[in-house]
Design a protein around this motif. Structure first.
Motif, PDB file in Angstrom:
ATOM      1  N   GLN A 120      32.150   0.400  10.949  1.00  0.00           N
ATOM      2  CA  GLN A 120      33.406   1.648  10.522  1.00  0.00           C
ATOM      3  C   GLN A 120      32.632   2.819   9.812  1.00  0.00           C
ATOM      4  OE1 GLN A 120      36.565  -0.193   8.019  1.00  0.00           O
ATOM      5  NE2 GLN A 120      37.507   1.969   7.553  1.00  0.00           N
ATOM      6  N   GLY A 121      31.356   2.526   9.184  1.00  0.00           N
ATOM      7  CA  GLY A 121      30.692   3.746   8.557  1.00  0.00           C
ATOM      8  C   GLY A 121      31.657   4.208   7.444  1.00  0.00           C
ATOM      9  N   SER A 122      32.043   3.269   6.742  1.00  0.00           N
ATOM     10  CA  SER A 122      32.963   3.762   5.576  1.00  0.00           C
ATOM     11  C   SER A 122      31.999   4.956   4.594  1.00  0.00           C
ATOM     12  CB  SER A 122      33.448   2.813   4.794  1.00  0.00           C
ATOM     13  OG  SER A 122      32.564   1.737   4.188  1.00  0.00           O
ATOM     14  N   ARG A 123      30.936   4.826   4.377  1.00  0.00           N
ATOM     15  CA  ARG A 123      30.307   5.755   3.551  1.00  0.00           C
ATOM     16  C   ARG A 123      29.977   6.900   4.016  1.00  0.00           C
ATOM     17  NH1 ARG A 123      24.526   2.787   2.367  1.00  0.00           N
ATOM     18  NH2 ARG A 123      25.013   2.549   4.825  1.00  0.00           N
ATOM     19  N   LEU A 124      30.333   7.363   5.326  1.00  0.00           N
ATOM     20  CA  LEU A 124      30.301   8.769   5.928  1.00  0.00           C
ATOM     21  C   LEU A 124      31.869   9.139   5.881  1.00  0.00           C
ATOM     22  CD1 LEU A 124      28.176   8.164   9.181  1.00  0.00           C
ATOM     23  CD2 LEU A 124      27.819   9.434   6.974  1.00  0.00           C
ATOM     24  N   TYR A 125      32.695   8.452   4.988  1.00  0.00           N
ATOM     25  CA  TYR A 125      34.076   8.910   4.805  1.00  0.00           C
ATOM     26  C   TYR A 125      34.584   9.959   5.850  1.00  0.00           C
ATOM     27  CZ  TYR A 125      31.983   7.785   0.107  1.00  0.00           C
ATOM     28  OH  TYR A 125      31.215   7.233  -0.807  1.00  0.00           O
ATOM     29  N   ALA A 126      34.925  11.112   5.560  1.00  0.00           N
ATOM     30  CA  ALA A 126      35.594  11.800   6.541  1.00  0.00           C
ATOM     31  C   ALA A 126      35.068  11.920   8.080  1.00  0.00           C
ATOM     32  CB  ALA A 126      35.834  13.104   6.070  1.00  0.00           C
ATOM     33  N   LEU A 127      33.675  11.739   7.967  1.00  0.00           N
ATOM     34  CA  LEU A 127      33.183  12.072   9.469  1.00  0.00           C
ATOM     35  C   LEU A 127      33.716  10.848  10.289  1.00  0.00           C
ATOM     36  CD1 LEU A 127      29.711  13.435   8.435  1.00  0.00           C
ATOM     37  CD2 LEU A 127      31.617  14.547   9.104  1.00  0.00           C
ATOM     38  N   THR A 128      33.788   9.643   9.674  1.00  0.00           N
ATOM     39  CA  THR A 128      34.198   8.755  10.695  1.00  0.00           C
ATOM     40  C   THR A 128      35.811   8.143  10.499  1.00  0.00           C
ATOM     41  OG1 THR A 128      33.468   7.162   8.900  1.00  0.00           O
ATOM     42  CG2 THR A 128      32.076   7.460  10.644  1.00  0.00           C
ATOM     43  N   SER A 129      36.522   8.986  10.136  1.00  0.00           N
ATOM     44  CA  SER A 129      37.945   8.757  10.222  1.00  0.00           C
ATOM     45  C   SER A 129      38.578   8.523  11.383  1.00  0.00           C
ATOM     46  CB  SER A 129      38.858  10.148   9.650  1.00  0.00           C
ATOM     47  OG  SER A 129      38.424  10.337   8.399  1.00  0.00           O
ATOM     48  N   ASN A 130      37.937   9.130  12.652  1.00  0.00           N
ATOM     49  CA  ASN A 130      38.489   9.105  14.052  1.00  0.00           C
ATOM     50  C   ASN A 130      37.423   8.472  14.864  1.00  0.00           C
ATOM     51  OD1 ASN A 130      41.266  10.134  13.271  1.00  0.00           O
ATOM     52  ND2 ASN A 130      39.957  12.031  12.875  1.00  0.00           N
ATOM     53  N   VAL A 131      36.051   8.370  14.454  1.00  0.00           N
ATOM     54  CA  VAL A 131      35.364   7.709  15.351  1.00  0.00           C
ATOM     55  C   VAL A 131      34.092   6.649  14.940  1.00  0.00           C
ATOM     56  CG1 VAL A 131      35.134  10.059  16.662  1.00  0.00           C
ATOM     57  CG2 VAL A 131      33.554   9.669  14.657  1.00  0.00           C
ATOM     58  N   ALA A 132      33.601   6.015  15.591  1.00  0.00           N
ATOM     59  CA  ALA A 132      32.593   4.961  15.098  1.00  0.00           C
ATOM     60  C   ALA A 132      31.404   5.652  14.495  1.00  0.00           C
ATOM     61  CB  ALA A 132      32.488   3.799  16.300  1.00  0.00           C
ATOM     62  N   LYS A 133      30.738   5.166  13.784  1.00  0.00           N
ATOM     63  CA  LYS A 133      29.685   5.723  13.336  1.00  0.00           C
ATOM     64  C   LYS A 133      28.565   6.122  14.252  1.00  0.00           C
ATOM     65  CE  LYS A 133      27.133   3.399  10.247  1.00  0.00           C
ATOM     66  NZ  LYS A 133      26.637   2.676   8.987  1.00  0.00           N
ATOM     67  N   PRO A 134      28.308   5.145  15.189  1.00  0.00           N
ATOM     68  CA  PRO A 134      27.358   5.426  16.222  1.00  0.00           C
ATOM     69  C   PRO A 134      27.775   6.691  17.252  1.00  0.00           C
ATOM     70  CG  PRO A 134      27.739   3.177  16.127  1.00  0.00           C
ATOM     71  CD  PRO A 134      28.850   3.548  15.377  1.00  0.00           C
TER      72      PRO A 134
END
Length: 402
Positions: free
Chosen positions: A14-28
């Protein structure tokens, strides 16, 4: 169909520590370095290492990632025998469908896929690291040592070691102890989350682990300790190149800035080890008569009329006249309008900074300073001010301060 080596790429975070950047996409799938996405690095490493069969385990918001991977053609993984396979969680007969419960459970749920290729060795990778690595050398080290498991390690400072899984080894790098984030580490060999397993060994440990109701179904917490306790031969493989876990806003920003540094160790101009990507077809970037660009990456399709310094611009980004971009990242389609200032910030895909707005600021030494982030598709209104370290997920009205 038998393959000597199959790679399993864990890309469901989920990449929760990337906050707003992963609201709609997976971290990779998060854009990186002007023309790439994070997952391009492990995928390219696989191809450059001679591994032609890769399972990509997706889960959180997989649509954009799946679309990006497609048939694997940009990475030369569009093959009838092997290639790239997208492996989401699924429901089996007589069971309820569940998400992957942990890294080990993700591999367990895909035992059938691995059995199809019946590999001698399985390379388990993470989809959220930036690095170049020849996995074939690690597999050769694993084979020569006769190990059941080989873990890639990086030397870190003793202070940093408290944040990692730490391997304690004998003189020949045979692992005798594994400590998860120890308060008083005994060594500085940090696990990179890159593993080579002998499949016949790992398969049984996955089955046994799944039968344990108290297990977290995780490699670091369960599988690795269980193999150690059982007396399996486990080896540490030392890696000395560039490697960064881009799981936080600060580390993602740092890694992008490393693209601009000749001495960072992240060499993207090495023809012997290219990083492949699915790149949109765009016209060349264009600069206006009053523009200024220094020490920056500017990708095709960009239009720059203002000032850009020490920054990374992805395709189709727009910087209007008198706008000032410093130490920032403009992701695909981001627009910064006339007179706006963007300092030490990340402006995500399709976001707009209206005229005269200010996003972020230069470091001031205070505890409240940090990288400002504007999420994809968000508009920062005319004359609005976005403070350092702010995470903007919704539109900001003109003149407002957040």
């Amino acid at each position: 169909m038998k393959k000597e080596v199959v790679a399993m790429l864990l890309a469901g975070g989920q990449g929760s520590r990337l906050y707003a950047l992963t609201s709609n996409v997976a971290k990779p799938a998060v854009p990186f370095g002007g023309k790439y996405r994070i997952i391009d690095f492990p995928l390219s490493n696989c191809v450059n290492s001679g591994i032609d069969t890769v399972g990509v385990l997706t889960q959180y918001r997989p649509l954009e990632l799946n679309s990006y991977l497609g048939n694997g053609q940009p990475w030369d993984l569009d093959r009838s025998d092997g290639g790239v396979h997208i492996l989401p969680p699924y429901q089996r007969e007589g069971e309820q469908g569940t998400w992957y419960k942990g890294t080990a459970n993700a591999i367990y749920q895909n035992i059938g896929f691995l059995d199809l290729y019946d590999p001698e060795y399985v390379v388990v990778l993470s989809g959220d690291h930036i690095y170049k690595m020849d996995y074939s050398e690690m597999v050769a080290f694993h084979k020569k040592s006769g190990a059941a498991c080989t873990i890639s390690v990086l030397e870190v400072t003793m202070e940093e070691a408290k944040r990692f899984g730490i391997l304690n080894v004998e003189a020949n790098d045979k692992v005798y102890e594994f400590e998860e984030k120890p308060p008083q580490p005994k060594s500085n060999l940090a696990s990179m989350g890159i593993y080579v397993f002998t499949w016949s060994k790992l398969r049984q440990y996955l089955i046994d682990d799944e039968a344990d109701p108290n297990s977290s179904n995780d490699f670091g917490k369960n599988i690795i300790p269980n193999m150690l306790n059982a007396g399996e031969v486990m080896m540490a493989y030392r890696f000395s190149g560039y490697w960064k876990d881009v799981g936080t806003i600060e580390s993602l920003w740092d890694a992008n800035m490393d693209m601009l540094s000749r001495n960072s160790g992240l060499d993207m101009y090495d023809d012997s080890w290219p990083i492949y990507a699915r790149t949109p077809i765009k016209p060349p970037h264009i600069t206006g008569p009053d523009s200024s660009i220094s020490h920056s990456l500017v990708t095709g399709g960009c239009r720059v009329e203002g000032c850009v310094a020490n920054s990374v611009l992805f395709h189709s980004a727009t910087v209007e006249k008198d706008a000032d971009i410093q130490y920032s990242i403009l992701m695909p389609g981001a627009t910064v309008k006339a007179g706006a200032k963007v300092y030490y910030s990340i402006i995500a895909e399709g976001a707009t900074v209206e005229a005269g707005a200010e996003v972020g600021s230069a470091p001031n030494g205070g505890e409240g300073w940090g990288i400002a982030v504007v999420a994809g598709g968000v508009t920062v209104g005319e004359g609005a001010v976005v403070s350092p370290k702010a995470m903007v997920r919704e539109d900001v009205k003109g003149g407002e301060r957040v």
